[in-house]
Design an enzyme around this catalytic site. Structure first.
Site, PDB file in Angstrom:
ATOM      1  N   TYR A  10       0.852  -1.192   0.000  1.00  0.00           N
ATOM      2  CA  TYR A  10       0.000   0.000   0.000  1.00  0.00           C
ATOM      3  C   TYR A  10       0.885   1.239   0.000  1.00  0.00           C
ATOM      4  O   TYR A  10       1.953   1.252   0.629  1.00  0.00           O
ATOM      5  CB  TYR A  10      -0.920  -0.026   1.232  1.00  0.00           C
ATOM      6  CG  TYR A  10      -1.917   1.106   1.284  1.00  0.00           C
ATOM      7  CD1 TYR A  10      -2.692   1.408   0.170  1.00  0.00           C
ATOM      8  CD2 TYR A  10      -2.088   1.861   2.441  1.00  0.00           C
ATOM      9  CE1 TYR A  10      -3.602   2.448   0.213  1.00  0.00           C
ATOM     10  CE2 TYR A  10      -3.004   2.895   2.497  1.00  0.00           C
ATOM     11  CZ  TYR A  10      -3.760   3.187   1.376  1.00  0.00           C
ATOM     12  OH  TYR A  10      -4.653   4.219   1.419  1.00  0.00           O
ATOM     13  N   TYR A  20      -3.151   5.259   8.706  1.00  0.00           N
ATOM     14  CA  TYR A  20      -2.574   3.925   8.473  1.00  0.00           C
ATOM     15  C   TYR A  20      -1.423   3.764   9.449  1.00  0.00           C
ATOM     16  O   TYR A  20      -0.254   3.871   9.094  1.00  0.00           O
ATOM     17  CB  TYR A  20      -2.106   3.820   7.021  1.00  0.00           C
ATOM     18  CG  TYR A  20      -1.893   2.403   6.520  1.00  0.00           C
ATOM     19  CD1 TYR A  20      -2.974   1.581   6.215  1.00  0.00           C
ATOM     20  CD2 TYR A  20      -0.612   1.901   6.302  1.00  0.00           C
ATOM     21  CE1 TYR A  20      -2.779   0.300   5.726  1.00  0.00           C
ATOM     22  CE2 TYR A  20      -0.412   0.621   5.807  1.00  0.00           C
ATOM     23  CZ  TYR A  20      -1.502  -0.172   5.524  1.00  0.00           C
ATOM     24  OH  TYR A  20      -1.299  -1.438   5.030  1.00  0.00           O
TER      25      TYR A  20
HETATM   26  P1  NAI Z   1      -8.379  -9.418   3.897  1.00  0.00           P
HETATM   27  O1  NAI Z   1      -9.011  -9.286   5.226  1.00  0.00           O
HETATM   28  O2  NAI Z   1      -9.165 -10.080   2.815  1.00  0.00           O
HETATM   29  O3  NAI Z   1      -6.983 -10.195   3.967  1.00  0.00           O
HETATM   30  C1  NAI Z   1      -6.120 -10.193   5.041  1.00  0.00           C
HETATM   31  C2  NAI Z   1      -5.985 -11.645   5.476  1.00  0.00           C
HETATM   32  O4  NAI Z   1      -4.876 -11.798   6.349  1.00  0.00           O
HETATM   33  C3  NAI Z   1      -7.206 -12.163   6.227  1.00  0.00           C
HETATM   34  O5  NAI Z   1      -7.718 -13.299   5.548  1.00  0.00           O
HETATM   35  C4  NAI Z   1      -6.647 -12.554   7.580  1.00  0.00           C
HETATM   36  O6  NAI Z   1      -7.297 -13.687   8.102  1.00  0.00           O
HETATM   37  C5  NAI Z   1      -5.204 -12.845   7.226  1.00  0.00           C
HETATM   38  N1  NAI Z   1      -4.242 -12.851   8.332  1.00  0.00           N
HETATM   39  C6  NAI Z   1      -4.048 -11.908   9.291  1.00  0.00           C
HETATM   40  N2  NAI Z   1      -3.064 -12.283  10.122  1.00  0.00           N
HETATM   41  C7  NAI Z   1      -2.613 -13.481   9.670  1.00  0.00           C
HETATM   42  C8  NAI Z   1      -1.609 -14.391  10.117  1.00  0.00           C
HETATM   43  N3  NAI Z   1      -0.879 -14.127  11.198  1.00  0.00           N
HETATM   44  N4  NAI Z   1      -1.408 -15.534   9.421  1.00  0.00           N
HETATM   45  C9  NAI Z   1      -2.162 -15.808   8.335  1.00  0.00           C
HETATM   46  N5  NAI Z   1      -3.125 -14.992   7.858  1.00  0.00           N
HETATM   47  C10 NAI Z   1      -3.350 -13.847   8.540  1.00  0.00           C
HETATM   48  O7  NAI Z   1      -7.956  -7.947   3.493  1.00  0.00           O
HETATM   49  P2  NAI Z   1      -7.180  -7.322   2.227  1.00  0.00           P
HETATM   50  O8  NAI Z   1      -7.374  -5.871   2.388  1.00  0.00           O
HETATM   51  O9  NAI Z   1      -7.596  -7.959   0.974  1.00  0.00           O
HETATM   52  O10 NAI Z   1      -5.650  -7.633   2.522  1.00  0.00           O
HETATM   53  C11 NAI Z   1      -4.808  -8.399   1.679  1.00  0.00           C
HETATM   54  C12 NAI Z   1      -3.522  -7.641   1.423  1.00  0.00           C
HETATM   55  O11 NAI Z   1      -3.805  -6.495   0.630  1.00  0.00           O
HETATM   56  C13 NAI Z   1      -2.833  -7.133   2.693  1.00  0.00           C
HETATM   57  O12 NAI Z   1      -1.440  -7.264   2.550  1.00  0.00           O
HETATM   58  C14 NAI Z   1      -3.215  -5.666   2.683  1.00  0.00           C
HETATM   59  O13 NAI Z   1      -2.311  -4.868   3.407  1.00  0.00           O
HETATM   60  C15 NAI Z   1      -3.155  -5.393   1.197  1.00  0.00           C
HETATM   61  N6  NAI Z   1      -3.776  -4.131   0.754  1.00  0.00           N
HETATM   62  C16 NAI Z   1      -5.092  -3.865   1.031  1.00  0.00           C
HETATM   63  C17 NAI Z   1      -5.673  -2.677   0.625  1.00  0.00           C
HETATM   64  C18 NAI Z   1      -7.116  -2.385   0.907  1.00  0.00           C
HETATM   65  O14 NAI Z   1      -7.544  -1.239   0.749  1.00  0.00           O
HETATM   66  N7  NAI Z   1      -7.910  -3.357   1.293  1.00  0.00           N
HETATM   67  C19 NAI Z   1      -4.896  -1.652  -0.111  1.00  0.00           C
HETATM   68  C20 NAI Z   1      -3.530  -2.048  -0.397  1.00  0.00           C
HETATM   69  C21 NAI Z   1      -2.998  -3.233   0.047  1.00  0.00           C
END
Ligand code: NAI
Length: 286
Positions: free
Chosen positions: A172, A182
């Site tokens: 991000y 953030y």
């Molecule tokens: P999401 O909630 O779908 O995905 C995050 C996942 O990480 C969840 O499934 C959660 O269960 C898992 N998780 C957390 N701690 C964990 C651990 N210790 N071991 C294994 N799994 C774990 O949310 P999102 O937003 O799709 O996130 C996916 C990636 O995208 C992340 O790296 C996030 O920082 C990145 N991202 C998200 C943005 C947004 O606006 N949603 C923007 C830019 C990047």
């Protein structure tokens, strides 16, 4: 021969991990996922009960199949790392082999090898706190779950990745520009992830011919993003100010991941690829 992908960080159908799984499945890949241990039961039962069937539909009308779901906690590299209270925790005690090393061993036992590794996970317990109010513990937890988790995954999966394979993470823009809100060291964690992308591209490329890239994604209303608390404002800001004035869909990130994982991207490694409607290119909001 079809490729096999392991996607870490899928626990519902709202996040980037799910969209990446779909794009890879649509391109013919076999899908394995790693799901955070505390979220495993609800994800598996929702999937079984058909709760995600509508969002499993691929462009050809078929449903995405997830060949296997592995419980995973990416803050633990092996069993010796796991503290007693976590071992005793009901949700963790209910499954086994969820440390990074054990998951890689299980995938090896079940399938032999993979071609594509996706890291789509992050966690910062103090994300809602400004950096100046973040504790050492919270900062290190953000780095552990969101940055080192990727080093660990790649380290443990490289031995079972076929040469020519591809690895992708999600980052991000808060890593390089000020995004108030953030917090908790999450901006620091993303900066580490992006820097590591370059070093890992060198090491994994030289040793194993594996490409390493990260997608800098625009705002998406995922479960994780909702927990930060400012996602609606970020989406509105992007729609108002980006060169492309539309809401970003998770599929656009999924499709970029499929491209990066494919031979079409065979010379791309060590890159931060922006999939954000161009917002990163703006110097001022207009
Ligand atoms: P999401 O909630 O779908 O995905 C995050 C996942 O990480 C969840 O499934 C959660 O269960 C898992 N998780 C957390 N701690 C964990 C651990 N210790 N071991 C294994 N799994 C774990 O949310 P999102 O937003 O799709 O996130 C996916 C990636 O995208 C992340 O790296 C996030 O920082 C990145 N991202 C998200 C943005 C947004 O606006 N949603 C923007 C830019 C990047």
């Amino acid at each position: 021969k079809g490729k096999r992908a392991f996607i870490a960080g899928v626990a519902d159908d709202n996040g980037y991990g799910w969209a990446i799984a779909k794009s890879l499945a649509a391109a013919g890949a076999e899908i394995l996922v790693g799901t955070w241990v505390p979220a495993l039961n609800i994800f598996e039962s929702s999937l079984r009960r058909g709760k995600f069937d509508e969002s499993r539909v691929l462009p050809d009308g078929s449903l995405m199949e997830i060949t296997k779901i592995y419980p995973l906690d990416a803050v633990f590299d092996n069993l010796e790392d796991v503290p007693e209270d976590v071992k005793a925790n009901k949700r963790y005690a209910g499954s086994s082999n969820w440390t990074v090393q054990e998951v890689a061993e299980s995938v090896k036992k079940d399938f032999g090898s993979i071609d594509i590794l996706v890291h789509s996970l992050a966690n910062g317990p103090e994300v809602t706190k400004p950096l100046l109010e973040t504790s050492r513990k919270g900062y290190l937890a953000a780095i552990s779950a969101s940055s080192y988790s990727y080093v660990s995954l790649l380290k443990n999966f490289i031995p079972i990745m076929n040469p020519g394979g591809s690895s992708i993470s999600l980052t991000y823009i808060a890593s390089e520009r000020i995004i108030p809100g953030y917090g908790g060291g999450m901006s620091s964690a993303k900066a580490a992830l992006e820097s590591d992308t370059k070093v890992l591209a060198f090491e994994a490329g030289r040793k194993h011919k594996i490409r390493v890239n990260t997608i800098s994604a625009g705002p998406l209303r995922s479960r994780a993003a909702k927990a930060i608390g400012f996602i609606d404002m970020m989406i509105e800001y992007s729609v108002a100010n980006a060169p492309l004035q539309k809401e970003l869909s998770a599929d656009e990130v999924g499709n970029t991941a499929a491209f990066l994982a494919s031979p079409l991207a065979s010379a791309i490694t060590g890159a931060v690829i922006y999939v954000d409607n161009g917002l990163n290119a703006m110097g001022v909001g207009v």
